[in-house]
Motif scaffolding. Sequence first.
Motif, PDB file in Angstrom:
ATOM      1  N   LEU A 114       0.837  -1.206   0.000  1.00  0.00           N
ATOM      2  CA  LEU A 114       0.000   0.000   0.000  1.00  0.00           C
ATOM      3  C   LEU A 114       0.869   1.252   0.000  1.00  0.00           C
ATOM      4  CD1 LEU A 114      -2.844  -0.947   2.520  1.00  0.00           C
ATOM      5  CD2 LEU A 114      -2.688  -1.404   0.073  1.00  0.00           C
ATOM      6  N   GLN A 115       1.942   1.240   0.769  1.00  0.00           N
ATOM      7  CA  GLN A 115       2.853   2.388   0.793  1.00  0.00           C
ATOM      8  C   GLN A 115       3.512   2.587  -0.562  1.00  0.00           C
ATOM      9  OE1 GLN A 115       5.058   0.932   4.263  1.00  0.00           O
ATOM     10  NE2 GLN A 115       4.479   2.797   5.371  1.00  0.00           N
ATOM     11  N   GLU A 116       3.894   1.495  -1.217  1.00  0.00           N
ATOM     12  CA  GLU A 116       4.498   1.582  -2.548  1.00  0.00           C
ATOM     13  C   GLU A 116       3.543   2.190  -3.556  1.00  0.00           C
ATOM     14  OE1 GLU A 116       5.593  -2.412  -3.370  1.00  0.00           O
ATOM     15  OE2 GLU A 116       7.229  -2.437  -1.898  1.00  0.00           O
ATOM     16  N   GLN A 117       2.240   1.987  -3.338  1.00  0.00           N
ATOM     17  CA  GLN A 117       1.224   2.537  -4.251  1.00  0.00           C
ATOM     18  C   GLN A 117       0.810   3.959  -3.872  1.00  0.00           C
ATOM     19  OE1 GLN A 117      -1.806  -0.590  -5.735  1.00  0.00           O
ATOM     20  NE2 GLN A 117      -1.009  -1.484  -3.850  1.00  0.00           N
ATOM     21  N   GLY A 118       1.396   4.515  -2.823  1.00  0.00           N
ATOM     22  CA  GLY A 118       1.180   5.919  -2.521  1.00  0.00           C
ATOM     23  C   GLY A 118       0.317   6.226  -1.320  1.00  0.00           C
ATOM     24  N   VAL A 119      -0.133   5.221  -0.566  1.00  0.00           N
ATOM     25  CA  VAL A 119      -0.903   5.490   0.651  1.00  0.00           C
ATOM     26  C   VAL A 119       0.074   5.929   1.738  1.00  0.00           C
ATOM     27  CG1 VAL A 119      -2.437   4.533   2.399  1.00  0.00           C
ATOM     28  CG2 VAL A 119      -2.662   3.797   0.012  1.00  0.00           C
ATOM     29  N   THR A 120      -0.160   7.117   2.312  1.00  0.00           N
ATOM     30  CA  THR A 120       0.792   7.681   3.266  1.00  0.00           C
ATOM     31  C   THR A 120       0.217   7.904   4.662  1.00  0.00           C
ATOM     32  OG1 THR A 120       0.224   9.945   2.586  1.00  0.00           O
ATOM     33  CG2 THR A 120       2.048   8.867   1.422  1.00  0.00           C
ATOM     34  N   ASP A 121      -1.107   7.895   4.811  1.00  0.00           N
ATOM     35  CA  ASP A 121      -1.709   8.172   6.115  1.00  0.00           C
ATOM     36  C   ASP A 121      -1.419   7.007   7.070  1.00  0.00           C
ATOM     37  OD1 ASP A 121      -3.713   8.250   8.280  1.00  0.00           O
ATOM     38  OD2 ASP A 121      -4.587   9.918   7.153  1.00  0.00           O
ATOM     39  N   GLN A 122      -0.613   7.294   8.103  1.00  0.00           N
ATOM     40  CA  GLN A 122      -0.169   6.220   8.988  1.00  0.00           C
ATOM     41  C   GLN A 122      -1.318   5.609   9.779  1.00  0.00           C
ATOM     42  OE1 GLN A 122       3.048   4.985   8.894  1.00  0.00           O
ATOM     43  NE2 GLN A 122       2.031   3.314  10.012  1.00  0.00           N
ATOM     44  N   ALA A 123      -2.298   6.431  10.148  1.00  0.00           N
ATOM     45  CA  ALA A 123      -3.447   5.899  10.888  1.00  0.00           C
ATOM     46  C   ALA A 123      -4.211   4.898  10.032  1.00  0.00           C
ATOM     47  CB  ALA A 123      -4.367   7.034  11.332  1.00  0.00           C
ATOM     48  N   MET A 164      -9.429   5.308  -0.465  1.00  0.00           N
ATOM     49  CA  MET A 164     -10.679   6.041  -0.283  1.00  0.00           C
ATOM     50  C   MET A 164     -10.796   6.571   1.146  1.00  0.00           C
ATOM     51  SD  MET A 164     -13.320   3.746  -2.591  1.00  0.00           S
ATOM     52  CE  MET A 164     -14.698   4.887  -2.525  1.00  0.00           C
ATOM     53  N   THR A 165     -10.374   5.756   2.104  1.00  0.00           N
ATOM     54  CA  THR A 165     -10.408   6.202   3.505  1.00  0.00           C
ATOM     55  C   THR A 165      -9.468   7.386   3.706  1.00  0.00           C
ATOM     56  OG1 THR A 165     -10.884   3.930   4.193  1.00  0.00           O
ATOM     57  CG2 THR A 165     -10.140   5.465   5.894  1.00  0.00           C
ATOM     58  N   GLU A 166      -8.288   7.305   3.122  1.00  0.00           N
ATOM     59  CA  GLU A 166      -7.307   8.389   3.214  1.00  0.00           C
ATOM     60  C   GLU A 166      -7.864   9.679   2.605  1.00  0.00           C
ATOM     61  OE1 GLU A 166      -2.612   8.289   2.572  1.00  0.00           O
ATOM     62  OE2 GLU A 166      -3.689   8.130   0.669  1.00  0.00           O
ATOM     63  N   LEU A 167      -8.539   9.578   1.467  1.00  0.00           N
ATOM     64  CA  LEU A 167      -9.132  10.748   0.829  1.00  0.00           C
ATOM     65  C   LEU A 167     -10.215  11.367   1.702  1.00  0.00           C
ATOM     66  CD1 LEU A 167      -9.333   9.487  -2.864  1.00  0.00           C
ATOM     67  CD2 LEU A 167      -7.915  11.371  -2.021  1.00  0.00           C
ATOM     68  N   VAL A 168     -11.024  10.521   2.340  1.00  0.00           N
ATOM     69  CA  VAL A 168     -12.057  11.017   3.260  1.00  0.00           C
ATOM     70  C   VAL A 168     -11.413  11.797   4.402  1.00  0.00           C
ATOM     71  CG1 VAL A 168     -13.683  10.282   5.040  1.00  0.00           C
ATOM     72  CG2 VAL A 168     -13.879   9.354   2.740  1.00  0.00           C
ATOM     73  N   LEU A 169     -10.402  11.222   5.020  1.00  0.00           N
ATOM     74  CA  LEU A 169      -9.767  11.853   6.173  1.00  0.00           C
ATOM     75  C   LEU A 169      -9.085  13.168   5.790  1.00  0.00           C
ATOM     76  CD1 LEU A 169      -8.145   8.759   7.941  1.00  0.00           C
ATOM     77  CD2 LEU A 169     -10.278   9.902   8.518  1.00  0.00           C
ATOM     78  N   ALA A 170      -8.525  13.216   4.591  1.00  0.00           N
ATOM     79  CA  ALA A 170      -7.774  14.399   4.175  1.00  0.00           C
ATOM     80  C   ALA A 170      -8.663  15.554   3.735  1.00  0.00           C
ATOM     81  CB  ALA A 170      -6.820  14.023   3.036  1.00  0.00           C
ATOM     82  N   ALA A 171      -9.819  15.228   3.133  1.00  0.00           N
ATOM     83  CA  ALA A 171     -10.617  16.270   2.479  1.00  0.00           C
ATOM     84  C   ALA A 171     -11.739  16.840   3.338  1.00  0.00           C
ATOM     85  CB  ALA A 171     -11.201  15.724   1.170  1.00  0.00           C
ATOM     86  N   ALA A 172     -12.225  16.086   4.303  1.00  0.00           N
ATOM     87  CA  ALA A 172     -13.374  16.547   5.086  1.00  0.00           C
ATOM     88  C   ALA A 172     -12.959  17.624   6.089  1.00  0.00           C
ATOM     89  CB  ALA A 172     -14.023  15.383   5.816  1.00  0.00           C
TER      90      ALA A 172
END
Length: 213
Positions: free
Chosen positions: A14-23, A68-76
Amino acid sequence: MTSKRTRDRLVSRLQEQGVTDQAVLDVVSNTPRHLFIDEALSHRAYEDTALPIGFGQTISQPYIVARMTELVLAAAGKLDSVLEIGTGCGYQTSVLAQLVPKVYSVERIKPLQDKAKQRLKGLGIKNVEFRYADGGFGWPGEAKQFDAILSAAAPRSLPQSLCDQLAPGGVLVIPVGGDTQELTVVVRDAETDKYHKQVYEAVKFVPLLSGLA
């Protein structure tokens, strides 16, 4: 199959594909994905792939769940309440529920929802409210607005009914399209009340269908 090493490998992918949110990465690592699929497929639970769960539905690949979870957390603007369209097996639901105070989850296929309820109860997750309903109309029966809406199925075009249920500053993360689908993020501007749309990447989801099953 469920060893820490196996889950660590998944998180590394997942990290290799660009997911960065540690939580998000921590929750994916700690969520027992093998409990959300049939035992016959459990040996593939920590592969980064979608798998069938019956009724023509799939459990989303971990990358898509994390993204999708990362996008939710970042944008809301804030995240007191999140509406999920398509409970499915409950995997995405459980990931969200470990990161936000309250999840409202809609599912149109009753047997899938019943199983998801049992799984989340078994995991001790208590901050999810379920509704058996047609998810294309959002949360039925009352005029609610949500800080975020996440859809696990793809409508052919962006549903205004879901946009209308976003609170000011809220975000909708949804795949949109037919044969070709795009992961789309819509933010409802808290000051102007206008919707701002951004397309992120090509995806492949089951279609958002109407009616109950």
